[in-house]
Design a protein around this motif. Structure first.
Motif, PDB file in Angstrom:
ATOM      1  N   GLU A  19      49.809  26.336 -53.677  1.00  0.00           N
ATOM      2  CA  GLU A  19      48.569  25.894 -54.429  1.00  0.00           C
ATOM      3  C   GLU A  19      47.480  25.322 -53.669  1.00  0.00           C
ATOM      4  OE1 GLU A  19      47.739  22.688 -58.023  1.00  0.00           O
ATOM      5  OE2 GLU A  19      49.778  23.678 -58.040  1.00  0.00           O
ATOM      6  N   LEU A  20      47.949  24.288 -52.835  1.00  0.00           N
ATOM      7  CA  LEU A  20      47.145  23.572 -51.779  1.00  0.00           C
ATOM      8  C   LEU A  20      46.484  24.534 -50.749  1.00  0.00           C
ATOM      9  CD1 LEU A  20      46.243  21.053 -50.590  1.00  0.00           C
ATOM     10  CD2 LEU A  20      48.264  20.707 -49.348  1.00  0.00           C
ATOM     11  N   GLU A  21      47.266  25.339 -50.299  1.00  0.00           N
ATOM     12  CA  GLU A  21      46.547  26.314 -49.378  1.00  0.00           C
ATOM     13  C   GLU A  21      45.510  27.303 -50.024  1.00  0.00           C
ATOM     14  OE1 GLU A  21      49.918  28.730 -47.890  1.00  0.00           O
ATOM     15  OE2 GLU A  21      50.488  27.272 -46.588  1.00  0.00           O
ATOM     16  N   THR A  22      45.988  27.723 -51.175  1.00  0.00           N
ATOM     17  CA  THR A  22      44.584  28.476 -52.088  1.00  0.00           C
ATOM     18  C   THR A  22      43.628  27.682 -52.139  1.00  0.00           C
ATOM     19  OG1 THR A  22      46.458  29.687 -52.935  1.00  0.00           O
ATOM     20  CG2 THR A  22      44.354  29.736 -53.724  1.00  0.00           C
ATOM     21  N   GLN A  23      43.590  26.215 -52.736  1.00  0.00           N
ATOM     22  CA  GLN A  23      42.448  25.647 -52.724  1.00  0.00           C
ATOM     23  C   GLN A  23      41.626  25.217 -51.699  1.00  0.00           C
ATOM     24  OE1 GLN A  23      44.644  22.345 -54.881  1.00  0.00           O
ATOM     25  NE2 GLN A  23      44.534  23.577 -56.865  1.00  0.00           N
ATOM     26  N   LEU A  34      45.850  24.061 -42.646  1.00  0.00           N
ATOM     27  CA  LEU A  34      46.736  25.169 -42.964  1.00  0.00           C
ATOM     28  C   LEU A  34      47.720  25.194 -42.204  1.00  0.00           C
ATOM     29  CD1 LEU A  34      44.488  28.142 -44.045  1.00  0.00           C
ATOM     30  CD2 LEU A  34      45.655  26.433 -45.566  1.00  0.00           C
ATOM     31  N   SER A  35      47.906  24.855 -40.829  1.00  0.00           N
ATOM     32  CA  SER A  35      48.790  24.773 -39.922  1.00  0.00           C
ATOM     33  C   SER A  35      49.995  23.823 -40.369  1.00  0.00           C
ATOM     34  CB  SER A  35      48.431  24.569 -38.585  1.00  0.00           C
ATOM     35  OG  SER A  35      49.405  24.156 -37.672  1.00  0.00           O
ATOM     36  N   LYS A  36      49.348  22.589 -40.728  1.00  0.00           N
ATOM     37  CA  LYS A  36      49.975  21.595 -41.346  1.00  0.00           C
ATOM     38  C   LYS A  36      50.848  21.847 -42.500  1.00  0.00           C
ATOM     39  CE  LYS A  36      47.387  17.596 -39.396  1.00  0.00           C
ATOM     40  NZ  LYS A  36      48.571  17.281 -38.294  1.00  0.00           N
ATOM     41  N   THR A  37      50.262  22.418 -43.192  1.00  0.00           N
ATOM     42  CA  THR A  37      51.002  23.042 -44.633  1.00  0.00           C
ATOM     43  C   THR A  37      51.832  23.953 -44.451  1.00  0.00           C
ATOM     44  OG1 THR A  37      48.624  22.587 -45.801  1.00  0.00           O
ATOM     45  CG2 THR A  37      50.326  24.048 -46.894  1.00  0.00           C
ATOM     46  N   ASP A  38      51.733  24.883 -43.504  1.00  0.00           N
ATOM     47  CA  ASP A  38      52.817  25.702 -43.171  1.00  0.00           C
ATOM     48  C   ASP A  38      53.915  25.115 -42.476  1.00  0.00           C
ATOM     49  OD1 ASP A  38      53.726  28.578 -42.638  1.00  0.00           O
ATOM     50  OD2 ASP A  38      53.549  27.968 -40.692  1.00  0.00           O
ATOM     51  N   GLU A  39      53.666  24.011 -41.857  1.00  0.00           N
ATOM     52  CA  GLU A  39      54.955  23.337 -41.146  1.00  0.00           C
ATOM     53  C   GLU A  39      55.581  22.613 -42.224  1.00  0.00           C
ATOM     54  OE1 GLU A  39      55.519  20.263 -37.331  1.00  0.00           O
ATOM     55  OE2 GLU A  39      53.698  20.432 -38.141  1.00  0.00           O
ATOM     56  N   GLN A  86      41.429  18.289 -57.223  1.00  0.00           N
ATOM     57  CA  GLN A  86      42.703  19.319 -57.594  1.00  0.00           C
ATOM     58  C   GLN A  86      43.429  19.142 -56.252  1.00  0.00           C
ATOM     59  OE1 GLN A  86      40.736  22.886 -59.426  1.00  0.00           O
ATOM     60  NE2 GLN A  86      42.581  23.033 -60.379  1.00  0.00           N
ATOM     61  N   ILE A  87      42.866  19.479 -55.007  1.00  0.00           N
ATOM     62  CA  ILE A  87      43.381  19.561 -53.987  1.00  0.00           C
ATOM     63  C   ILE A  87      43.961  18.119 -53.595  1.00  0.00           C
ATOM     64  CG2 ILE A  87      42.651  19.561 -51.378  1.00  0.00           C
ATOM     65  CD1 ILE A  87      40.577  21.601 -52.179  1.00  0.00           C
TER      66      ILE A  87
END
Length: 118
Positions: free
Chosen positions: A74-78, A97-102, A40-41
């Motif tokens: 969704e990715l962050e949650t998983q 998570l830092s990359k996802t936030d960016e 899923q991730i």
């Protein structure tokens, strides 16, 4: 710099880097998660650059960008769940998570720029 291809988009480049990092992290997950959480991730991570590319190709980038912000959440949650299950260590989680936030910030910036053009 002109944008001739979705590959020229910084947000696509950053989201590809994010997907690559996520794949490397999920390789550490237990084997029983291969077709569950890790899958899923991985799907969520690869959907971000894939949908950006599709939206750019279709010339409907704004629609694709809207869904990408949801995919990032969704990715962050998983990923957080992966850490809570002790599949990821906190440093790896914070890095991704830092990359996802960016990427999310870049997506919001692209949304604003596209809306301004309308």
């Amino acid at each position: 710099m002109s944008i001739n291809s979705y590959q020229d988009l910084k947000v696509w480049q950053f989201s590809m880097n994010l997907a690559e990092k996520v794949y490397h992290l999920t390789y550490q997950f237990p084997k029983q998660e291969t077709y569950k959480l890790s899958s899923q991730i991985q799907r969520a991570a690869v959907s971000v650059p894939s949908n950006i590319a599709e939206g750019h190709t279709r010339d409907s980038t704004l629609l694709g960008v809207r869904s990408e912000e949801l995919l990032c959440a969704e990715l962050e949650t998983q990923l957080i769940l992966g850490e809570r299950l002790s599949y990821l260590d906190i440093q790896d989680l914070q890095t991704v998570l830092s990359k996802t936030d960016e990427v999310s910030r870049m997506i919001r910036g692209l949304q604003k720029a596209l809306k301004a053009k309308l």
